[in-house]
Design a protein around this motif. Structure first.
Motif, PDB file in Angstrom:
ATOM      1  N   LYS A   1     -11.848  -7.243  -3.840  1.00 32.11           N
ATOM      2  CA  LYS A   1     -12.003  -8.141  -2.694  1.00 32.11           C
ATOM      3  C   LYS A   1     -10.726  -8.900  -2.360  1.00 32.11           C
ATOM      4  O   LYS A   1     -10.602  -9.467  -1.276  1.00 32.11           O
ATOM      5  CB  LYS A   1     -13.148  -9.125  -2.964  1.00 32.11           C
ATOM      6  CG  LYS A   1     -14.502  -8.437  -3.113  1.00 32.11           C
ATOM      7  CD  LYS A   1     -15.618  -9.426  -3.324  1.00 32.11           C
ATOM      8  CE  LYS A   1     -16.966  -8.721  -3.438  1.00 32.11           C
ATOM      9  NZ  LYS A   1     -18.087  -9.663  -3.639  1.00 32.11           N
ATOM     10  N   ASN A   2      -9.786  -8.943  -3.304  1.00 31.43           N
ATOM     11  CA  ASN A   2      -8.509  -9.622  -3.057  1.00 31.43           C
ATOM     12  C   ASN A   2      -7.371  -8.622  -2.878  1.00 31.43           C
ATOM     13  O   ASN A   2      -6.211  -8.947  -3.107  1.00 31.43           O
ATOM     14  CB  ASN A   2      -8.183 -10.572  -4.210  1.00 31.43           C
ATOM     15  CG  ASN A   2      -9.128 -11.759  -4.258  1.00 31.43           C
ATOM     16  OD1 ASN A   2      -9.365 -12.414  -3.242  1.00 31.43           O
ATOM     17  ND2 ASN A   2      -9.687 -12.040  -5.419  1.00 31.43           N
ATOM     18  N   SER A   3      -7.729  -7.400  -2.463  1.00 34.39           N
ATOM     19  CA  SER A   3      -6.690  -6.394  -2.241  1.00 34.39           C
ATOM     20  C   SER A   3      -5.903  -6.721  -0.979  1.00 34.39           C
ATOM     21  O   SER A   3      -6.407  -7.356  -0.045  1.00 34.39           O
ATOM     22  CB  SER A   3      -7.318  -5.006  -2.113  1.00 34.39           C
ATOM     23  OG  SER A   3      -8.098  -4.915  -0.941  1.00 34.39           O
ATOM     24  N   SER A   4      -4.667  -6.268  -0.948  1.00 28.65           N
ATOM     25  CA  SER A   4      -3.792  -6.570   0.186  1.00 28.65           C
ATOM     26  C   SER A   4      -4.320  -5.978   1.490  1.00 28.65           C
ATOM     27  O   SER A   4      -4.216  -6.606   2.549  1.00 28.65           O
ATOM     28  CB  SER A   4      -2.374  -6.066  -0.098  1.00 28.65           C
ATOM     29  OG  SER A   4      -2.380  -4.691  -0.437  1.00 28.65           O
ATOM     30  N   VAL A   5      -4.911  -4.774   1.435  1.00 29.55           N
ATOM     31  CA  VAL A   5      -5.392  -4.163   2.664  1.00 29.55           C
ATOM     32  C   VAL A   5      -6.621  -4.900   3.202  1.00 29.55           C
ATOM     33  O   VAL A   5      -6.731  -5.130   4.414  1.00 29.55           O
ATOM     34  CB  VAL A   5      -5.697  -2.657   2.450  1.00 29.55           C
ATOM     35  CG1 VAL A   5      -6.829  -2.440   1.447  1.00 29.55           C
ATOM     36  CG2 VAL A   5      -6.028  -1.990   3.777  1.00 29.55           C
TER      37      VAL A   5
ATOM     38  N   ILE B   1      -2.878   2.659  10.955  1.00 30.60           N
ATOM     39  CA  ILE B   1      -2.743   3.380   9.700  1.00 30.60           C
ATOM     40  C   ILE B   1      -1.442   4.174   9.713  1.00 30.60           C
ATOM     41  O   ILE B   1      -1.213   4.989  10.611  1.00 30.60           O
ATOM     42  CB  ILE B   1      -3.935   4.334   9.482  1.00 30.60           C
ATOM     43  CG1 ILE B   1      -5.238   3.535   9.398  1.00 30.60           C
ATOM     44  CG2 ILE B   1      -3.743   5.172   8.223  1.00 30.60           C
ATOM     45  CD1 ILE B   1      -6.488   4.395   9.272  1.00 30.60           C
ATOM     46  N   CYS B   2      -0.599   3.937   8.704  1.00 27.84           N
ATOM     47  CA  CYS B   2       0.701   4.604   8.629  1.00 27.84           C
ATOM     48  C   CYS B   2       0.703   5.662   7.536  1.00 27.84           C
ATOM     49  O   CYS B   2      -0.102   5.619   6.607  1.00 27.84           O
ATOM     50  CB  CYS B   2       1.814   3.589   8.344  1.00 27.84           C
ATOM     51  SG  CYS B   2       1.881   2.225   9.513  1.00 27.84           S
TER      52      CYS B   2
ATOM     53  N   GLY C   1       0.762  -1.241   0.000  1.00 29.22           N
ATOM     54  CA  GLY C   1       0.000   0.000   0.000  1.00 29.22           C
ATOM     55  C   GLY C   1       0.793   1.292   0.000  1.00 29.22           C
ATOM     56  O   GLY C   1       0.317   2.310  -0.476  1.00 29.22           O
ATOM     57  N   GLY C   2       1.990   1.301   0.562  1.00 31.30           N
ATOM     58  CA  GLY C   2       2.735   2.536   0.739  1.00 31.30           C
ATOM     59  C   GLY C   2       3.336   3.095  -0.538  1.00 31.30           C
ATOM     60  O   GLY C   2       3.351   2.443  -1.585  1.00 31.30           O
ATOM     61  N   ASP C   3       3.859   4.321  -0.439  1.00 32.77           N
ATOM     62  CA  ASP C   3       4.454   4.990  -1.595  1.00 32.77           C
ATOM     63  C   ASP C   3       5.650   4.223  -2.148  1.00 32.77           C
ATOM     64  O   ASP C   3       5.930   4.283  -3.344  1.00 32.77           O
ATOM     65  CB  ASP C   3       4.911   6.409  -1.209  1.00 32.77           C
ATOM     66  CG  ASP C   3       3.746   7.308  -0.838  1.00 32.77           C
ATOM     67  OD1 ASP C   3       2.591   6.927  -1.114  1.00 32.77           O
ATOM     68  OD2 ASP C   3       3.992   8.383  -0.263  1.00 32.77           O
ATOM     69  N   ASN C   4       6.366   3.539  -1.267  1.00 31.97           N
ATOM     70  CA  ASN C   4       7.573   2.814  -1.677  1.00 31.97           C
ATOM     71  C   ASN C   4       7.442   1.315  -1.446  1.00 31.97           C
ATOM     72  O   ASN C   4       8.427   0.633  -1.153  1.00 31.97           O
ATOM     73  CB  ASN C   4       8.784   3.368  -0.918  1.00 31.97           C
ATOM     74  CG  ASN C   4       8.989   4.852  -1.169  1.00 31.97           C
ATOM     75  OD1 ASN C   4       9.208   5.266  -2.291  1.00 31.97           O
ATOM     76  ND2 ASN C   4       8.887   5.653  -0.113  1.00 31.97           N
TER      77      ASN C   4
ATOM     78  N   ALA D   1      -3.448  -8.111  14.493  1.00 27.90           N
ATOM     79  CA  ALA D   1      -3.556  -6.715  14.085  1.00 27.90           C
ATOM     80  C   ALA D   1      -3.217  -6.590  12.613  1.00 27.90           C
ATOM     81  O   ALA D   1      -2.517  -7.438  12.045  1.00 27.90           O
ATOM     82  CB  ALA D   1      -2.619  -5.838  14.913  1.00 27.90           C
ATOM     83  N   ALA D   2      -3.718  -5.521  11.991  1.00 25.55           N
ATOM     84  CA  ALA D   2      -3.411  -5.215  10.592  1.00 25.55           C
ATOM     85  C   ALA D   2      -2.740  -3.855  10.533  1.00 25.55           C
ATOM     86  O   ALA D   2      -3.192  -2.903  11.180  1.00 25.55           O
ATOM     87  CB  ALA D   2      -4.679  -5.225   9.743  1.00 25.55           C
ATOM     88  N   VAL D   3      -1.669  -3.753   9.738  1.00 24.77           N
ATOM     89  CA  VAL D   3      -0.919  -2.511   9.581  1.00 24.77           C
ATOM     90  C   VAL D   3      -0.866  -2.159   8.099  1.00 24.77           C
ATOM     91  O   VAL D   3      -0.553  -3.020   7.267  1.00 24.77           O
ATOM     92  CB  VAL D   3       0.516  -2.653  10.123  1.00 24.77           C
ATOM     93  CG1 VAL D   3       1.333  -1.397   9.827  1.00 24.77           C
ATOM     94  CG2 VAL D   3       0.497  -2.941  11.616  1.00 24.77           C
ATOM     95  N   SER D   4      -1.177  -0.894   7.771  1.00 23.58           N
ATOM     96  CA  SER D   4      -1.133  -0.488   6.363  1.00 23.58           C
ATOM     97  C   SER D   4      -0.647   0.945   6.228  1.00 23.58           C
ATOM     98  O   SER D   4      -1.040   1.824   6.993  1.00 23.58           O
ATOM     99  CB  SER D   4      -2.519  -0.606   5.716  1.00 23.58           C
ATOM    100  OG  SER D   4      -2.490  -0.146   4.372  1.00 23.58           O
ATOM    101  N   ALA D   5       0.223   1.163   5.229  1.00 28.08           N
ATOM    102  CA  ALA D   5       0.675   2.514   4.877  1.00 28.08           C
ATOM    103  C   ALA D   5       0.012   2.950   3.577  1.00 28.08           C
ATOM    104  O   ALA D   5       0.475   3.886   2.928  1.00 28.08           O
ATOM    105  CB  ALA D   5       2.193   2.541   4.738  1.00 28.08           C
TER     106      ALA D   5
END
Length: 346
Positions: free
Chosen positions: A79-83, A294-295, A9-12, A97-101
């Protein structure tokens, strides 16, 4: 207690997410599941020699929610997105827990759709820890809900108080309502109605606080709507960055300044660490039946590493269960909601 990390999900992504996960596993011993494209994640892990005893596995996700996608894409179209799959792992008990940037709106939507809301909470809130002269202050909401009603802010106050107590370890945290003055006559209709509700709760409510009180550490929890909170967050980030750049410019202007810096550089490094957002990792998503972090989209390796650590600690704190208990103690909060519904029908 595994932590599921949305590695796409993140920019990098996925380089930063994988490096942060490897660091968290090595430094804190946290088991991690990376969610994303298996081939790309395996390639990144091989660069870090992560097969040498690290408890990191991969859960394949064939889709990614981009920064410009709508929040609904995370729960309806992709529906199969990583987040979304990261939160599915939490729901199934395969992660704590779930972590996403990634896209913050999509992350919030996925958390709400998959894990649902805590009973009695109408809107989850994004919280952010700020450094202060006295320690730390939790501010919520910092961007999840730009249009709020009084009962929403009252619910934010309850969630913030519980998180500050059980996740941050603050005994009897004081709660303040952000306004344009300390007197009860100040504020707008939203803050005045919220102020009246909070004065009837069992919270350690300190009344109105002003923007200047944030970094003084006047209270441990500050409540506001997401529009104001996001402005506070972005202004603080911009000020910290600008102050650092201004300081560097002043230091190099003369040899005297350069010489003086040699004697105080240790203090400058400590100050930089205090105001560095990466030290806090991410912002907890409060109000859902589970743990979400949320990052910042541009998070670096240290930020991801610390977000994983904070998410793991959050999961052990029992905040979710205690929020429901605190709500039941303060029936006037939901009574305000029911009263508003009655007035709307009338």
């Amino acid at each position: 207690m595994r932590v599921a990390v949305d590695a796409m999900g993140g920019d990098n992504a996925p380089a930063v997410e994988v490096a942060g996960a490897v660091a968290a596993c090595r430094e804190f011993g946290i088991a991690i599941t990376l969610v994303g494209d298996r081939a790309r994640l395996e390639a990144e892990l091989s660069r870090h020699q992560a097969n040498n005893g690290l408890d990191i596995d991969i859960f394949h996700a064939s889709e990614v929610v981009g920064m410009h996608d709508s929040a609904s894409d995370a729960v309806r179209k992709k529906k199969n997105s990583s987040v979304r799959l990261a939160f599915e792992l939490v729901k199934e008990g395969k992660a704590c827990a779930a972590v996403s940037a990634g896209n913050s709106g999509a992350t919030m939507a996925a958390g709400m759709f998959v894990l649902k809301r805590i009973n009695g909470i109408e809107r989850p809130a994004i919280a952010q820890i700020f450094p202060t002269l006295k320690g730390q202050t939790l501010v919520l909401d910092v961007g999840g809900n730009v249009d709020c009603k009084p009962q929403h802010l009252a619910q934010f106050a309850i969630m913030g108080e519980v998180y500050a107590h059980y996740a941050m370890g603050i005994t009897n945290p004081a709660v303040g309502l952000l306004s344009n003055g300390e007197e009860d006559s100040k504020g707008n209709e939203l803050t005045r109605e919220t102020n009246a509700i909070l004065r009837e709760t069992s919270l350690n409510y300190a009344g109105y606080v002003e923007g200047r009180d944030l970094f003084k550490g006047t209270v441990e929890v500050i409540v506001c709507d997401g529009f104001v909170g996001n402005v506070v967050l972005k202004l603080s980030e911009g000020l910290a960055e600008a102050a650092g750049m201004m300081l560097k410019e002043e230091i190099v202007k003369s040899w005297v300044s350069k010489l003086g810096y040699l004697f105080v550089r240790g203090a400058f490094h400590r100050f930089k660490k205090i105001v560095d957002y990466a030290e806090y990792g991410g912002a907890p998503l409060l109000g859902i039946n589970g743990v979400g972090m949320i990052c910042h989209g541009g998070s670096n390796v240290k930020a991801i590493k610390n977000a994983i650590r904070f998410a793991h600690d959050y999961a052990k704190s029992g905040v979710t269960e205690r929020v429901a208990e605190k709500l039941s103690e303060n029936s006037m909060v939901n009574a305000a909601r029911d009263n508003q519904k009655t007035q709307a029908i009338a």
